[in-house]
Design an enzyme around this catalytic site. Sequence first.
Site, PDB file in Angstrom:
ATOM      1  N   ARG A   8      -0.334  10.201   1.025  1.00 40.65           N
ATOM      2  CA  ARG A   8       0.207  10.952  -0.100  1.00 40.65           C
ATOM      3  C   ARG A   8      -0.039  12.438   0.134  1.00 40.65           C
ATOM      4  O   ARG A   8      -1.196  12.863   0.290  1.00 40.65           O
ATOM      5  CB  ARG A   8      -0.457  10.505  -1.412  1.00 40.65           C
ATOM      6  CG  ARG A   8       0.065  11.283  -2.613  1.00 40.65           C
ATOM      7  CD  ARG A   8      -0.713  10.998  -3.887  1.00 40.65           C
ATOM      8  NE  ARG A   8      -0.306  11.955  -4.917  1.00 40.65           N
ATOM      9  CZ  ARG A   8      -1.114  12.533  -5.790  1.00 40.65           C
ATOM     10  NH1 ARG A   8      -2.408  12.247  -5.796  1.00 40.65           N
ATOM     11  NH2 ARG A   8      -0.647  13.403  -6.658  1.00 40.65           N
ATOM     12  N   HIS A  49       2.012  20.012  -6.937  1.00 41.00           N
ATOM     13  CA  HIS A  49       0.553  19.936  -6.979  1.00 41.00           C
ATOM     14  C   HIS A  49      -0.004  21.348  -7.140  1.00 41.00           C
ATOM     15  O   HIS A  49      -0.765  21.835  -6.298  1.00 41.00           O
ATOM     16  CB  HIS A  49       0.002  19.259  -5.727  1.00 41.00           C
ATOM     17  CG  HIS A  49      -1.386  18.716  -5.882  1.00 41.00           C
ATOM     18  ND1 HIS A  49      -1.745  17.443  -5.493  1.00 41.00           N
ATOM     19  CD2 HIS A  49      -2.518  19.271  -6.402  1.00 41.00           C
ATOM     20  CE1 HIS A  49      -3.025  17.235  -5.748  1.00 41.00           C
ATOM     21  NE2 HIS A  49      -3.519  18.348  -6.296  1.00 41.00           N
ATOM     22  N   GLU A 109      -1.412  15.603 -12.159  1.00 43.21           N
ATOM     23  CA  GLU A 109      -2.383  16.025 -13.189  1.00 43.21           C
ATOM     24  C   GLU A 109      -1.855  17.153 -14.069  1.00 43.21           C
ATOM     25  O   GLU A 109      -2.364  18.280 -14.048  1.00 43.21           O
ATOM     26  CB  GLU A 109      -3.710  16.421 -12.559  1.00 43.21           C
ATOM     27  CG  GLU A 109      -4.445  15.268 -11.908  1.00 43.21           C
ATOM     28  CD  GLU A 109      -5.863  15.619 -11.495  1.00 43.21           C
ATOM     29  OE1 GLU A 109      -6.372  16.684 -11.914  1.00 43.21           O
ATOM     30  OE2 GLU A 109      -6.470  14.838 -10.745  1.00 43.21           O
ATOM     31  N   ASN A 116      -5.174   9.352 -11.394  1.00 36.20           N
ATOM     32  CA  ASN A 116      -6.256  10.023 -10.675  1.00 36.20           C
ATOM     33  C   ASN A 116      -7.530   9.848 -11.489  1.00 36.20           C
ATOM     34  O   ASN A 116      -7.593  10.279 -12.647  1.00 36.20           O
ATOM     35  CB  ASN A 116      -5.970  11.511 -10.504  1.00 36.20           C
ATOM     36  CG  ASN A 116      -4.769  11.785  -9.620  1.00 36.20           C
ATOM     37  OD1 ASN A 116      -4.165  10.876  -9.074  1.00 36.20           O
ATOM     38  ND2 ASN A 116      -4.426  13.055  -9.478  1.00 36.20           N
ATOM     39  N   TYR A 138     -11.976   9.869 -11.438  1.00 35.27           N
ATOM     40  CA  TYR A 138     -13.181  10.254 -10.723  1.00 35.27           C
ATOM     41  C   TYR A 138     -14.472   9.899 -11.454  1.00 35.27           C
ATOM     42  O   TYR A 138     -15.476   9.605 -10.827  1.00 35.27           O
ATOM     43  CB  TYR A 138     -13.176  11.768 -10.457  1.00 35.27           C
ATOM     44  CG  TYR A 138     -12.146  12.206  -9.444  1.00 35.27           C
ATOM     45  CD1 TYR A 138     -12.453  12.258  -8.094  1.00 35.27           C
ATOM     46  CD2 TYR A 138     -10.863  12.553  -9.839  1.00 35.27           C
ATOM     47  CE1 TYR A 138     -11.519  12.654  -7.150  1.00 35.27           C
ATOM     48  CE2 TYR A 138      -9.911  12.937  -8.901  1.00 35.27           C
ATOM     49  CZ  TYR A 138     -10.243  12.993  -7.565  1.00 35.27           C
ATOM     50  OH  TYR A 138      -9.302  13.375  -6.627  1.00 35.27           O
ATOM     51  N   GLU A 188      -5.528   9.010  -6.753  1.00 32.83           N
ATOM     52  CA  GLU A 188      -6.686   9.779  -6.279  1.00 32.83           C
ATOM     53  C   GLU A 188      -7.966   9.122  -6.772  1.00 32.83           C
ATOM     54  O   GLU A 188      -8.073   8.728  -7.941  1.00 32.83           O
ATOM     55  CB  GLU A 188      -6.673  11.228  -6.793  1.00 32.83           C
ATOM     56  CG  GLU A 188      -5.688  12.149  -6.127  1.00 32.83           C
ATOM     57  CD  GLU A 188      -5.826  13.583  -6.625  1.00 32.83           C
ATOM     58  OE1 GLU A 188      -6.935  13.958  -7.085  1.00 32.83           O
ATOM     59  OE2 GLU A 188      -4.835  14.328  -6.578  1.00 32.83           O
TER      60      GLU A 188
END
Length: 636
Positions: A164, A207, A253, A381, A383, A448
Amino acid sequence: SKFNTSSNQVTTMSSAFAAERSLLLRSRVVRSRQKESAKSFGFVWVVYGLMWLVCAVAVGYVGLNELESSQRLQSDDDTQMFEEEASCREAYHSFPEDFVWGAATSSFQIEGGRDDRADSIWDTFCMKNPESCNGDNGNIACDHYHRVDQDVQLMKELGLRAYRFSISWPRIMGKDGKRNEKGIEFYNHLIDELLANNIEPWITLYHWDLPQSLEDEHGGWLGRFTVDAFTEYSRICFQSFGDRVKHWITMNESWTVAVNGYNGIHAPGHYASATETYIVAHHLLLAHAQAVAVYRSEFQSRQKGSIGISNCGDFRYPATKDVDDEAAERAMIFQLSWFADPIWKGDYPEEMKKRIGDRLPRFTDEEKALLLGSSDFFGLNHYSSLLASEPAEPPTYQGYWADVNVDFSSLPTWPKNDMGWSIVPDGCRELLEWIARRYNNPVVYMTENGVAFPETDIDIALKDVSRQSYLEEYLRACAEAILEGKVRLRGYFAWSLMDNFEWQFGYSKRFGLVRVEFDTLRRTPKQSALWYRKTIAKNGGTIALLMVHARHQGDSQPAADIDTCMVHVGSVSSSKRHASHEECLETSVFVTPSSEKTGTVSIGRSPATIVRFDKKGDATFTWGLEDERSRTSRKE
């Protein structure tokens, strides 16, 4: 594997006798390699017989002891009798056959090659505010622009099935604002090299590197003009690359763009009013919808690709159950649902409409129709996770964070990474299941997931055990979501392929599977990259899952506030929450066994279970033993 105990019994017996009783009467090895020789097998049975002889004596002694204390136990209102049945099973999980394994990067973070593109808002942001980018910039970055062939071979060696990457808008639309053939040639070469090496390209159209000219002349994402400009830029990409690219992501995002980009943290460094953040978000959503409409109406039928959007989402646990449930839900809605609801439900969340009022833009009926269903998959995404709680006092400021109005905190037991983010693998599973419930179980791609740790020297960098552990634990959570939550997770992209420019942190934070020496630009795979290669080759088969199943038995009931089964292995914790304590009477949780570690399992305040793992990953499961902490807690 059944065991009756109480806090009084445990505290009245000597610790030595308690341990002997528990080990002799209740220990059970539920998984072994079964590779002992015939001689060893016979010896085991001799020892086994002797153990039962000792048990007979021990049971008689314990019976007398229990008779003496039975009346006292019956009158103790604070003591609960628990009878549990437990088992554990270790297995290596395989993900779905068509599961996509990849890694991700973005254009500004790795490409460099600034001379062959127009300026972006990040070029300007780093030049005018060097302290906001750690004194660094993206002029050279990882020099991927000049090292495409080398980097694709590196991807091949790591066994990546998909890559990606994002396209640089300022490289496609050149310095004169017109189509830049040299930029298109660069991406054509990258795409062809990927396909020649059996790596599927996944393209992100935006992005964060907006052309500076759009910011200067039209106010960037605050202006509606940028929505139409993005649509035209997307059309050029579909025309140029769509014959070979089958997977498109419009935005990366949008939350980060709208919030961090308009409170001074990220480019363009604008400090938004109480309304402007929502205008930016509104335009990002419309740009996504228009680009998807162009792809579907002009290209999809013959190019046979899919298109969607990637949003960021962190899970929020209520800091105090019941009291903070609404705060936790509100925090997730204001982050993830803000951008997901219009696409999956057709409009902004009702909670946001009520709290923001007229400051939240409204979609027309035509725009709602354009947005609804405008993603073929749910890009995520993820985390980290945090605790959320209701603030004690109302906010004294205005804007997005005042509208959210949630205090965030972290458990002291949660490890932190180099970004200061909590490492909570179970939050990943909880979030995937939350998405499945709210959005009718869509197909999900984890676009992600990754971690940064300090790398003070090359030896520490290459032996990145902590990163490998992070990836393994988060993939374990993904596996559990698939197996138990029936989540339709279809792919995983590790962030990031290589160390790169980490926005406001410059080159000081390293997320890469591959180490990059920024003075020489040398690339070296880290231990986590080699582990990831094995994981891909086995379709997740390196992810060892120990499934701990525990069932409450007997007439007694756990306390009403018990709704969680906890597993602790080393520094890693796994938990499963239930809607009620009744559901917690029978539960299963997964944990990834690590060598030479000891863990505990407990349902509420029932006796903790000790789980030990040997160097081969075999598990010894002993029900009814309590460590000192849980014993003290139960006594209190």
